[in-house]
Write a protein that holds these residues in place. Structure first.
Motif, PDB file in Angstrom:
ATOM      1  N   VAL A 223       0.843  -1.204   0.000  1.00  7.96           N
ATOM      2  CA  VAL A 223       0.000   0.000   0.000  1.00  7.96           C
ATOM      3  C   VAL A 223       0.878   1.254   0.000  1.00  7.96           C
ATOM      4  O   VAL A 223       0.626   2.209  -0.748  1.00  7.96           O
ATOM      5  N   LEU A 224       1.911   1.221   0.810  1.00  7.98           N
ATOM      6  CA  LEU A 224       2.820   2.383   0.848  1.00  7.98           C
ATOM      7  C   LEU A 224       3.492   2.594  -0.509  1.00  7.98           C
ATOM      8  O   LEU A 224       3.637   3.732  -0.974  1.00  7.98           O
ATOM      9  N   ALA A 225       3.888   1.507  -1.156  1.00 11.12           N
ATOM     10  CA  ALA A 225       4.509   1.617  -2.483  1.00 11.12           C
ATOM     11  C   ALA A 225       3.529   2.199  -3.506  1.00 11.12           C
ATOM     12  O   ALA A 225       3.904   3.015  -4.359  1.00 11.12           O
ATOM     13  N   ALA A 226       2.284   1.772  -3.421  1.00 11.61           N
ATOM     14  CA  ALA A 226       1.274   2.280  -4.357  1.00 11.61           C
ATOM     15  C   ALA A 226       1.058   3.777  -4.134  1.00 11.61           C
ATOM     16  O   ALA A 226       0.941   4.556  -5.089  1.00 11.61           O
ATOM     17  N   ILE A 227       0.995   4.168  -2.869  1.00 12.62           N
ATOM     18  CA  ILE A 227       0.829   5.600  -2.584  1.00 12.62           C
ATOM     19  C   ILE A 227       2.022   6.371  -3.145  1.00 12.62           C
ATOM     20  O   ILE A 227       1.861   7.418  -3.783  1.00 12.62           O
ATOM     21  N   LYS A 228       3.198   5.841  -2.906  1.00  9.36           N
ATOM     22  CA  LYS A 228       4.408   6.494  -3.415  1.00  9.36           C
ATOM     23  C   LYS A 228       4.347   6.662  -4.930  1.00  9.36           C
ATOM     24  O   LYS A 228       4.754   7.683  -5.490  1.00  9.36           O
ATOM     25  N   ALA A 229       3.802   5.636  -5.594  1.00 10.79           N
ATOM     26  CA  ALA A 229       3.678   5.678  -7.060  1.00 10.79           C
ATOM     27  C   ALA A 229       2.473   6.490  -7.513  1.00 10.79           C
ATOM     28  O   ALA A 229       2.238   6.665  -8.713  1.00 10.79           O
ATOM     29  N   GLY A 230       1.659   6.950  -6.540  1.00  8.29           N
ATOM     30  CA  GLY A 230       0.480   7.747  -6.890  1.00  8.29           C
ATOM     31  C   GLY A 230      -0.601   6.933  -7.580  1.00  8.29           C
ATOM     32  O   GLY A 230      -1.407   7.470  -8.343  1.00  8.29           O
ATOM     33  N   LYS A 231      -0.645   5.612  -7.301  1.00 10.00           N
ATOM     34  CA  LYS A 231      -1.634   4.761  -7.956  1.00 10.00           C
ATOM     35  C   LYS A 231      -2.738   4.335  -6.989  1.00 10.00           C
ATOM     36  O   LYS A 231      -2.456   3.958  -5.851  1.00 10.00           O
ATOM     37  N   PRO A 232      -3.988   4.360  -7.453  1.00 13.45           N
ATOM     38  CA  PRO A 232      -5.101   3.877  -6.631  1.00 13.45           C
ATOM     39  C   PRO A 232      -4.868   2.426  -6.221  1.00 13.45           C
ATOM     40  O   PRO A 232      -4.419   1.619  -7.051  1.00 13.45           O
ATOM     41  N   VAL A 233      -5.166   2.131  -4.969  1.00 11.00           N
ATOM     42  CA  VAL A 233      -4.925   0.778  -4.475  1.00 11.00           C
ATOM     43  C   VAL A 233      -6.111   0.294  -3.646  1.00 11.00           C
ATOM     44  O   VAL A 233      -6.563   0.960  -2.721  1.00 11.00           O
TER      45      VAL A 233
END
Lengths: 335, 335, 335, 335
Positions: D82-92
């Motif tokens: 989840v943290l990686a997705a947020i970092k990438a700015g992608k909906p998760v």
């Protein structure tokens, strides 16, 4: 494996089918539309990415991009399009009625029989409803013994201004007639229509009606149609068997207790009550049409519905029980 | 202020009335009994403190100790005893039927009219049932608009060996016919009887029956009688009005969840379903008879029931709708 | 075989008992009354044929005409009269509470044990309710396995001005506590009382309460008391077992469909909900008292109710779980 | 406008999500999968046209083809992805739990707050269930007044062998805790867990549990978790308000009368009961993720669920009520 669909007739119902196929049920692409009203066809096509407009339904059916056809035009035009689709060997979903005359229905039966396998699916969505399917499974389980009476109630809060007296049979009770055949796995042999005291809310309509249909194996079907009953869209059904009964349950989400009582909702309209049945109808159609065929209610079901409803109108006018004569069932439809 | 009661006919029903009056409902003393079977009369009297035996119903009615009479003998004898009670000016509770012929019913009407006030109460216990009373109150409240259709279902798990085909009308549907008149506050004008596929559990009986009765103001009454339906004693009723419907609720005490589902009981027999209605019937009768009168269903109700059921049997045999002709209603019964 | 009854305390409840015994349930004669308010005693006696007035409850109990006694006076006086009745060897029906202190309840237990057989019946009418009896029978049938949790809901539309905070336990939840012991056939060992957000309709009351009682064999009892819930008098109950659950059904007579939904009634007050349980309570008491004994809830039940409710008030005030200590059960009450 | 989705974790739940997105809910294409078990990832990808396999979840998230991410791996790995997705700015979309520790949940809150808008949706599907939504709408309508108590029942017919005692809170009651917050629009402040008599079917488990949660505004939440109750998967819920109550209705399709009673089905498992809620959950997620965001339950909801469940386990072990301390709510989640 996307099914490319062309839609003939994009009035209210056609548009609702397009909405369902583009936003609810996966597996199709709407590639073409046509409508007697060219402006309306253009408007609808403009809102569906990738859809073109054909001048006529025949052209749409002939379009090589079109894998399968939905007929949602005015009832009197159904037969022409269904026959053209059969001729083109394309799966066709036809809204009820299959055709408005017995002769046209019969011609469709002959054409499909000649083609050699099912292409036609008729829009009797109740056959995809989870509640009716559970009813049918109950009969099959033997839990209530052989079915002897099926009481069906079809209640609308109100009907639009163009609704005519005959439509209580041809447009409303037609669903009850079809589901009765589905549930009982039997054919009607006689029909009579009682006209009880008229609902003062119904103007010139003969509302409610109480229709009695005798089935070949002796079961009795009764159909109450109340089309101005105000309180909600309520579909009732009970099958009385030799040792038990099975009844459609209420479909309320919650029960509220307040002001001296408990209460729950009744559906507001057919969209609410049968929304999921429409979904399932198209899920099964898409799967079948993708294999070049059709699912659920077939052309024979459409034929019988038209014959029985037409005779029902005569029986209502005459105030007499009338015997139903069906043509021999083509082998294609025998199970 | 105890009411001294004489009971004519002490078979199963007469004994049940005596049990109710001696152990459930206060306000009476059983002072006399009679029965065509003298031994049975003696047996019953021996178990009721203070009750004597009369050789005939006429003697019992003439007995000065007897304030009021219950007639629970064989149906064909009812008219004689009811007429004798009227002649003696004594309140009389008569089990259904009031009389087995239209002529006898009519004679009772004339006699009571001549007497000048009500003495006769007929044993249609459903009129004292809290559920039917709530139904009637709902109509009166206007909550469902004018009543247009009343669907009544009368289901017995089984019937005894002596039960004949006609009894589905004269013994079973008679209750639905009476309660329809009560609920709709209207009189029947035509009757037809459908004979659906026969329940294989019913032997030679025509079971179920589906009876249609047209009421004067146009409401349609439908009556399903299923007398071998195994699952329970189940009395269903629904009134379809202009803007709503009212339905008899289930009467289960508890809901059990087990084995994949929920469940509740259906009544086992009429004693369970209508036990409290029988209590209320006698509570109201005792109060009225103590004032020299009667409560609830009257001789006119008994007359109509007999006329309609007799015609129903003919309509069933003929397979035809038949018009009902009622004599003019004596002024005594006009409300 | 009429039971001659004397009634001590002829306020609202005493008068209601007299009404029931004179007009609903057969088998008794009210021969004497007494009341701290002599005028009221005279008024009531004047309306009951054959009833005399005694200056005190003790005199009434001593009256040779009195076969059995009903104690419906102010709660704090119950113990005196019950003890006097036991001393006189007369069956006594005592409204709840049996006594207002543990010591008084205990004295009654000792007195009845010394007498050697049951004379005392306490007015926990729920034990005679058909719904609770069906629940108990369901447990006994094994249909839901061993009972693990009993959730009881006790809802009043409103309470009178004299209703105090403690009464939610001593006057309201006392019924749920007793019926829990009846249903589970077990004794309480600890009690805690939660005080959720207060109902703004309840003024200074702590309403609702949520009481948790742990039973000896481990089952948990939860009791919601809502005494200002406006919508109706609603008694809910569900027992969660190892393999299923059993729930009190709704008790509505009819279902109405109108205005977009279906609805049914909830009882208005305890008279409507438990009217028949009160009838049955007295039917069984009269039968038992006529044989010199008592039926249903006994003095031990009354003792436990008082002990648990008193401790419940303390637990509520302290906001703590408290262990319940019961004296040893006299042999008379062991089953 | 198709959303390209990558799925991290393709065990039972991940595969079920893929099935739903490829055959039930339109609008997505599964373009990539990854799993700790590479063979399983390959197997699943082979059955999904156009899906490639990534060696790690991080690689999958970085893949430019991937518009949005579904995290359905083992709970302890959720936070990382989840943290990686947020970092990438992608909906998760993250299955519950958001993370298995308060610290990890908190880190996610901080990351998303720093990002500046919602990207995370947590898999609390009940919030999309039509029945719970109707409940919430009822509260909002004012029909039952302010909510005072919410009783939630969560019953499983059985649980798999790996189910541990704590999971009754962290895996089962977690849904009730979340839906309580949703329905009451309030936060928990204290928790206590009662352990009633154990179900003999539950082996070493503490089953059932009865959890009490106090909400900030005073409402009381009670949660019964019964995970071996045999009869079915049954989700009960009732909110007691100031003037009324609202209850989840039964969801049976039909009622059958046979063998002395009536009956209806209870759902067999969560797939049957919440199948449509899962559909709706993804319909709303797809719409929101296609706009770069998220719908329904957010990271704060995931944080609170983890905190409360963890404390619940401690409260159960200690047998004590424990106060719940939540961090300050980041502004992103204030409504």
């Amino acid at each position: 494996m996307t099914l490319n669909v062309g839609v003939i007739g994009v009035g209210m119902i056609g548009q609702d089918h397009i909405r369902r196929l583009t936003t609810v049920v996966p597996g199709t692409r709407i590639v073409a539309v046509s409508d007697a009203n060219a402006a309306q066809a253009n408007d609808v096509a403009a809102r569906v990415a990738g859809a073109i407009v054909h001048a006529t339904g025949e052209e749409l059916i002939a379009d090589k991009q079109v894998d399968a056809v939905i007929v949602a035009s005015w009832g009197a035009t159904h037969a022409t399009y269904v026959l053209a689709a059969i001729k083109a060997g394309k799966p066709v979903f036809c809204e009820k009625p299959l055709a408005t005359t017995e002769a046209d229905c019969s011609a469709i039966l002959d054409a499909e029989q000649a083609f050699g396998r099912r292409l036609v699916q008729v829009g009797f969505m109740r056959r995809f409803d989870a509640q009716y399917r559970a009813m049918k499974a109950t009969i099959a389980s033997g839990a209530i013994g052989a079915p002897l009476i099926f009481n069906s109630g079809h209640r609308n809060p109100s009907v639009p201004g163009y609704y005519t007296r005959d439509m209580a049979l041809t447009d409303t009770a037609v669903h009850d007639i079809d589901i009765a055949r589905f549930l009982l796995d039997d054919e009607p042999v006689a029909i009579a229509v009682q006209r009880p005291r008229r609902n003062s809310r119904g103007g010139e309509l003969s509302d409610p009606l109480f229709t009695l249909i005798e089935m070949r194996e002796g079961a009795l079907v009764t159909i109450e149609t109340s089309v101005n009953i105000a309180y909600g869209y309520d579909i009732r059904g009970e099958i009385v068997g030799e040792t038990g009964v099975v009844t459609l349950a209420e479909t309320n989400a919650i029960v509220v207790k307040s002001n001296g009582g408990f209460s729950g909702r009744v559906a507001e309209d057919w969209r609410e009550r049968f929304g999921r049945a429409f979904d399932a109808e198209f899920v099964e159609w898409i799967a079948a049409a993708s294999r070049g065929g059709a699912a659920g209610p077939n052309a024979w079901d459409g034929y019988v519905a038209t014959v029985v409803c037409d005779l029902g109108v005569k029986a209502m006018e005459a105030g007499e029980r009338m015997a139903i004569k069906l043509r021999e069932q083509p082998t294609l439809y025998r199970t």
